[in-house]
Design a protein around this motif. Structure first.
Motif, mmCIF file in Angstrom:
data_model
loop_
_atom_site.group_PDB
_atom_site.id
_atom_site.type_symbol
_atom_site.label_atom_id
_atom_site.label_comp_id
_atom_site.label_asym_id
_atom_site.label_seq_id
_atom_site.Cartn_x
_atom_site.Cartn_y
_atom_site.Cartn_z
ATOM 1 N N LEU A 51 20.730 30.981 33.310
ATOM 2 C CA LEU A 51 19.406 31.728 32.918
ATOM 3 C C LEU A 51 19.527 33.243 33.446
ATOM 4 N N VAL A 52 19.728 34.097 32.368
ATOM 5 C CA VAL A 52 19.887 35.482 32.630
ATOM 6 C C VAL A 52 18.779 36.135 32.427
ATOM 7 N N ASP A 53 18.219 37.166 33.271
ATOM 8 C CA ASP A 53 17.032 38.127 33.233
ATOM 9 C C ASP A 53 17.131 39.165 34.187
ATOM 10 N N GLY A 54 16.762 40.227 33.881
ATOM 11 C CA GLY A 54 16.676 41.178 35.005
ATOM 12 C C GLY A 54 17.935 41.755 35.698
ATOM 13 N N GLY A 55 19.005 41.485 35.221
ATOM 14 C CA GLY A 55 20.327 41.862 35.854
ATOM 15 C C GLY A 55 20.498 40.599 36.714
ATOM 16 N N ARG A 56 20.149 39.336 36.889
ATOM 17 C CA ARG A 56 20.176 38.339 37.807
ATOM 18 C C ARG A 56 20.610 37.244 36.660
ATOM 19 N N VAL A 57 21.559 36.474 37.062
ATOM 20 C CA VAL A 57 22.200 35.043 36.727
ATOM 21 C C VAL A 57 21.251 33.952 37.449
ATOM 22 N N TYR A 58 20.596 33.073 37.028
ATOM 23 C CA TYR A 58 20.196 31.891 37.747
ATOM 24 C C TYR A 58 20.842 30.725 37.287
ATOM 25 N N VAL A 59 21.248 29.880 38.240
ATOM 26 C CA VAL A 59 21.760 28.411 37.939
ATOM 27 C C VAL A 59 21.802 27.615 39.324
ATOM 28 N N GLY A 60 21.808 26.175 38.748
ATOM 29 C CA GLY A 60 21.624 25.428 39.833
ATOM 30 C C GLY A 60 22.794 24.368 39.635
ATOM 31 N N ASP A 61 22.955 23.762 41.087
ATOM 32 C CA ASP A 61 24.221 22.858 41.199
ATOM 33 C C ASP A 61 23.840 21.178 41.651
ATOM 34 N N TRP A 62 24.629 20.406 41.594
ATOM 35 C CA TRP A 62 24.363 19.126 41.902
ATOM 36 C C TRP A 62 24.162 19.137 43.704
ATOM 37 N N GLY A 84 17.624 17.492 46.500
ATOM 38 C CA GLY A 84 18.298 16.653 45.465
ATOM 39 C C GLY A 84 18.962 17.562 44.229
ATOM 40 N N GLU A 85 19.835 16.843 43.709
ATOM 41 C CA GLU A 85 20.693 17.374 42.691
ATOM 42 C C GLU A 85 19.888 18.257 41.590
ATOM 43 N N VAL A 86 20.183 19.378 41.383
ATOM 44 C CA VAL A 86 19.717 20.115 40.288
ATOM 45 C C VAL A 86 20.256 19.967 38.892
ATOM 46 N N LYS A 87 19.981 19.183 37.975
ATOM 47 C CA LYS A 87 20.751 18.962 36.710
ATOM 48 C C LYS A 87 20.164 19.607 35.537
ATOM 49 N N GLY A 88 18.875 19.785 35.361
ATOM 50 C CA GLY A 88 18.553 20.401 34.170
ATOM 51 C C GLY A 88 18.475 21.908 34.222
ATOM 52 N N GLY A 89 18.150 22.354 33.132
ATOM 53 C CA GLY A 89 18.114 24.038 33.170
ATOM 54 C C GLY A 89 16.985 24.446 34.101
ATOM 55 N N LEU A 90 16.978 25.692 34.292
ATOM 56 C CA LEU A 90 15.760 26.617 34.837
ATOM 57 C C LEU A 90 15.085 27.268 33.623
ATOM 58 N N ALA A 91 13.675 27.562 34.336
ATOM 59 C CA ALA A 91 12.713 28.363 33.230
ATOM 60 C C ALA A 91 12.009 29.483 34.083
ATOM 61 N N LEU A 92 11.863 30.517 33.350
ATOM 62 C CA LEU A 92 11.376 31.801 34.104
ATOM 63 C C LEU A 92 10.261 32.180 33.311
ATOM 64 N N THR A 93 9.044 32.738 34.012
ATOM 65 C CA THR A 93 7.797 33.190 33.148
ATOM 66 C C THR A 93 7.573 34.143 34.447
ATOM 67 N N GLY A 94 7.164 35.347 34.078
ATOM 68 C CA GLY A 94 6.731 36.617 34.591
ATOM 69 C C GLY A 94 7.781 36.406 36.073
ATOM 70 N N ARG A 95 7.514 36.471 37.155
ATOM 71 C CA ARG A 95 8.168 36.473 38.353
ATOM 72 C C ARG A 95 8.491 35.108 39.041
ATOM 73 N N ARG A 96 8.249 34.032 38.132
ATOM 74 C CA ARG A 96 8.153 32.595 38.628
ATOM 75 C C ARG A 96 9.558 31.897 37.995
ATOM 76 N N LEU A 97 10.224 31.407 38.955
ATOM 77 C CA LEU A 97 11.506 30.707 38.579
ATOM 78 C C LEU A 97 11.140 29.156 38.548
ATOM 79 N N PHE A 98 11.292 28.530 37.366
ATOM 80 C CA PHE A 98 10.945 26.789 37.843
ATOM 81 C C PHE A 98 12.246 25.904 37.848
#
Length: 156
Positions: A51-62, A84-98
């Motif tokens: 997930l790319v936003d505001g000059g950052r790349v967000y990603v999770g792993d197992w 626990g493992e992070v297997k699904g994508g991430l979501a961003l709204t405003g300044r919150r990452l889910f």
């Protein structure tokens, strides 16, 4: 820049668990015009799309690690660890990452700092306690996420 996340694997990686030696993920930044490698970053095994936003790349792993990487350099800005493992994508709204995790929790993080804002859990009282494998969706002040227990949860 174009970003991709791929899982490097051996011949039996489909049956591998998160702690399998030699199994890891790779986040790659390519120049969108030339296709040339800008940077690459080894992380744990991963199924999440960057997930790319505001000059950052967000990603999770197992390993349960969520990364905020600098989009230009690949440098780690911050990390956060779930249980626990992070297997699904991430979501961003405003300044919150889910972030949904296999520890039965949905996490809301400050996207700039990685600080935990809140976490919520799947409910055992509705049957078996599921894990969060899908990508969260945020709308109208709520976050929606599907679970492996066959239910869709909504958190405010």
């Amino acid at each position: 820049m174009a970003f991709l996340n791929r899982r490097r694997q051996g011949s039996d990686a489909c049956n591998a668990s998160p702690g399998t030696p030699g199994l890891n993920g790779l986040v790659v930044a390519l120049d969108a015009r030339t296709g040339k490698l800008r940077w690459r970053r080894v992380i744990g095994p991963s199924e999440t799309s960057p997930l790319v936003d505001g000059g950052r790349v967000y990603v999770g792993d197992w390993t349960g690690t969520v990364y905020a990487l600098d989009a230009k350099t690949g440098r780690t800005v911050w990390t956060f660890r779930t249980d626990g493992e992070v297997k699904g994508g991430l979501a961003l709204t405003g300044r919150r990452l889910f972030v949904g995790s296999y520890d039965h929790h949905l996490y809301a993080l400050n996207a700039r700092t990685g600080a935990l804002i809140w976490r919520a859990a799947a409910q055992e009282r509705l049957g078996s306690r599921g894990t969060f494998y899908s990508t969260p969706a945020a709308a109208y002040g709520r976050v929606y996420i599907g679970s492996t227990d066959g239910k869709v949860y909504s958190f405010g």
